[in-house]
Design a protein around this motif. Structure first.
Motif, mmCIF file in Angstrom:
data_model
loop_
_atom_site.group_PDB
_atom_site.id
_atom_site.type_symbol
_atom_site.label_atom_id
_atom_site.label_comp_id
_atom_site.label_asym_id
_atom_site.label_seq_id
_atom_site.Cartn_x
_atom_site.Cartn_y
_atom_site.Cartn_z
ATOM 1 N N GLY A 1 0.769 -1.233 0.000
ATOM 2 C CA GLY A 1 0.000 0.000 0.000
ATOM 3 C C GLY A 1 0.797 1.279 0.000
ATOM 4 N N THR A 2 2.125 1.198 0.057
ATOM 5 C CA THR A 2 2.939 2.410 0.055
ATOM 6 C C THR A 2 2.757 3.189 -1.239
ATOM 7 O OG1 THR A 2 4.555 1.363 1.504
ATOM 8 C CG2 THR A 2 5.288 3.315 0.291
ATOM 9 N N THR A 3 2.714 2.477 -2.373
ATOM 10 C CA THR A 3 2.488 3.123 -3.659
ATOM 11 C C THR A 3 1.344 2.417 -4.392
ATOM 12 O OG1 THR A 3 4.056 1.691 -4.828
ATOM 13 C CG2 THR A 3 4.926 3.761 -3.920
ATOM 14 N N ALA A 4 0.786 3.123 -5.349
ATOM 15 C CA ALA A 4 -0.244 2.552 -6.219
ATOM 16 C C ALA A 4 0.456 2.102 -7.500
ATOM 17 C CB ALA A 4 -1.329 3.574 -6.514
ATOM 18 N N GLY A 5 1.018 0.923 -7.447
ATOM 19 C CA GLY A 5 1.730 0.393 -8.598
ATOM 20 C C GLY A 5 1.754 -1.117 -8.531
ATOM 21 N N TYR A 6 2.074 -1.736 -9.652
ATOM 22 C CA TYR A 6 2.087 -3.195 -9.682
ATOM 23 C C TYR A 6 3.359 -3.726 -10.303
ATOM 24 C CZ TYR A 6 0.497 -3.349 -14.660
ATOM 25 O OH TYR A 6 0.367 -3.237 -16.020
ATOM 26 N N SER A 7 3.724 -4.950 -9.915
ATOM 27 C CA SER A 7 4.871 -5.632 -10.500
ATOM 28 C C SER A 7 4.428 -6.161 -11.862
ATOM 29 C CB SER A 7 5.331 -6.799 -9.615
ATOM 30 O OG SER A 7 5.779 -6.327 -8.377
ATOM 31 N N ILE A 8 4.921 -5.553 -12.896
ATOM 32 C CA ILE A 8 4.520 -5.918 -14.256
ATOM 33 C C ILE A 8 4.939 -7.342 -14.585
ATOM 34 C CG2 ILE A 8 4.936 -5.351 -16.682
ATOM 35 C CD1 ILE A 8 5.071 -2.377 -15.732
ATOM 36 N N SER A 9 6.026 -7.804 -13.996
ATOM 37 C CA SER A 9 6.544 -9.143 -14.305
ATOM 38 C C SER A 9 5.942 -10.250 -13.437
ATOM 39 C CB SER A 9 8.066 -9.152 -14.169
ATOM 40 O OG SER A 9 8.429 -8.846 -12.840
ATOM 41 N N ALA A 10 5.005 -9.910 -12.551
ATOM 42 C CA ALA A 10 4.355 -10.910 -11.689
ATOM 43 C C ALA A 10 2.860 -10.927 -11.983
ATOM 44 C CB ALA A 10 4.595 -10.566 -10.217
ATOM 45 N N SER A 11 2.324 -12.094 -12.266
ATOM 46 C CA SER A 11 0.898 -12.178 -12.584
ATOM 47 C C SER A 11 0.045 -12.106 -11.316
ATOM 48 C CB SER A 11 0.594 -13.451 -13.357
ATOM 49 O OG SER A 11 0.849 -14.581 -12.555
ATOM 50 N N ALA A 12 -1.200 -11.648 -11.483
ATOM 51 C CA ALA A 12 -2.135 -11.565 -10.363
ATOM 52 C C ALA A 12 -3.567 -11.612 -10.882
ATOM 53 C CB ALA A 12 -1.920 -10.274 -9.580
ATOM 54 N N ASP B 1 -1.058 -10.154 -16.413
ATOM 55 C CA ASP B 1 -0.530 -11.434 -16.897
ATOM 56 C C ASP B 1 0.952 -11.652 -16.637
ATOM 57 O OD1 ASP B 1 0.545 -9.674 -18.744
ATOM 58 O OD2 ASP B 1 -0.057 -10.853 -20.489
ATOM 59 N N GLY B 2 1.656 -10.651 -16.122
ATOM 60 C CA GLY B 2 3.066 -10.826 -15.783
ATOM 61 C C GLY B 2 4.038 -10.631 -16.948
ATOM 62 N N SER B 3 3.587 -9.948 -18.009
ATOM 63 C CA SER B 3 4.496 -9.751 -19.152
ATOM 64 C C SER B 3 4.261 -8.414 -19.826
ATOM 65 C CB SER B 3 4.308 -10.874 -20.176
ATOM 66 O OG SER B 3 3.018 -10.792 -20.749
ATOM 67 N N GLY B 4 4.659 -7.355 -19.185
ATOM 68 C CA GLY B 4 4.524 -6.019 -19.772
ATOM 69 C C GLY B 4 3.370 -5.257 -19.197
ATOM 70 N N GLY B 5 3.323 -3.961 -19.490
ATOM 71 C CA GLY B 5 2.252 -3.098 -19.013
ATOM 72 C C GLY B 5 2.780 -1.755 -18.571
ATOM 73 N N THR B 6 1.867 -0.867 -18.223
ATOM 74 C CA THR B 6 2.231 0.470 -17.743
ATOM 75 C C THR B 6 1.554 0.723 -16.405
ATOM 76 O OG1 THR B 6 0.415 1.479 -18.986
ATOM 77 C CG2 THR B 6 2.559 1.412 -20.066
ATOM 78 N N GLN B 7 2.175 1.572 -15.608
ATOM 79 C CA GLN B 7 1.659 1.936 -14.282
ATOM 80 C C GLN B 7 0.561 2.991 -14.430
ATOM 81 O OE1 GLN B 7 2.512 0.302 -11.656
ATOM 82 N NE2 GLN B 7 4.343 -0.728 -12.422
ATOM 83 N N PRO B 8 -0.313 3.107 -13.465
ATOM 84 C CA PRO B 8 -0.434 2.270 -12.275
ATOM 85 C C PRO B 8 -1.311 1.064 -12.553
ATOM 86 C CG PRO B 8 -2.063 4.011 -12.149
ATOM 87 C CD PRO B 8 -1.278 4.221 -13.447
ATOM 88 N N GLY B 9 -1.427 0.197 -11.540
ATOM 89 C CA GLY B 9 -2.456 -0.838 -11.586
ATOM 90 C C GLY B 9 -3.799 -0.161 -11.374
ATOM 91 N N ALA B 10 -4.814 -0.903 -11.084
ATOM 92 C CA ALA B 10 -6.153 -0.337 -10.886
ATOM 93 C C ALA B 10 -6.205 0.557 -9.655
ATOM 94 C CB ALA B 10 -7.169 -1.452 -10.760
ATOM 95 N N CYS B 11 -6.880 1.685 -9.787
ATOM 96 C CA CYS B 11 -7.154 2.616 -8.683
ATOM 97 C C CYS B 11 -8.618 3.008 -8.780
ATOM 98 C CB CYS B 11 -6.299 3.871 -8.788
ATOM 99 S SG CYS B 11 -4.524 3.583 -8.912
ATOM 100 N N VAL B 12 -9.334 2.965 -7.652
ATOM 101 C CA VAL B 12 -10.765 3.273 -7.617
ATOM 102 C C VAL B 12 -11.024 4.256 -6.488
ATOM 103 C CG1 VAL B 12 -13.089 2.316 -7.305
ATOM 104 C CG2 VAL B 12 -11.348 0.977 -8.497
#
Length: 168
Positions: free
Chosen positions: A57-68, A156-167
């Motif tokens: 929760g420190t930042t609103a970002g995701y590990s692009i190389s890790a799937s979730a 999917d763990g293979s590319g993308g741009t920040q941030p992850g979802a924010c609501v």
């Protein structure tokens, strides 16, 4: 929870009623790393939001190389009598493509499992760092029933741009 219902995640002491489930190191948090709350004069405030984070929760970002695949599920929301209902939320999301990294929202009847038949949005992403308002009118089919509002994040763990979802 009964309608009308509003949650802006600004009060860190208040119970927001969402539960978080799923798999992966990119998970949902409620915090102050990002928000879309403004005061009466239109100035940004230091409120909170619901967002994907890879650092507790420190930042609103995701590990692009890790799937979730993770879910934020509201407490039950009871729809009373009505010919229609308005649902609105602000969101931003980076992501990838239209089917690889995205946010999606569902209204799921109590006891049912999240599935495409309950989707109320398409795959939401690539807002270029800007907040966007999703707004829809729900038909009378929802009247006199109880649902969970579910926000789903998949990457999917293979590319993308920040941030992850924010609501917010």
């Amino acid at each position: 929870i009964e309608l009308p219902y509003s949650e802006n995640f600004d009060d860190s002491e208040a119970e927001h009623g969402f539960t978080f489930t799923g798999t992966g190191s990119n998970t949902w948090f409620v915090g102050t790393a990002t928000n879309n709350t403004i005061d009466e004069a239109g100035n940004p405030t230091t409120g909170g939001a619901l967002y994907i984070s890879n650092d507790n929760g420190t930042t609103a970002g995701y590990s692009i190389s890790a799937s979730a695949q993770v879910y934020a599920t509201s407490a039950p929301i009871t729809f009373g009598e009505g010919s229609s209902f308005t649902l609105s939320f602000d969101y931003k999301a980076g992501g990838e493509g239209t089917t690889f990294d995205y946010l999606k929202a569902y209204l799921v009847p109590i006891g049912a499992t999240v599935s495409e038949q309950y989707a109320i949005t398409s795959n939401l992403n690539r807002t270029n760092g800007s907040w966007v308002t999703f707004n829809t009118i729900l038909p009378s089919d929802y009247a006199n029933s109880t649902y969970n509002l579910v926000f789903y994040w998949k990457n999917d763990g293979s590319g993308g741009t920040q941030p992850g979802a924010c609501v917010d």
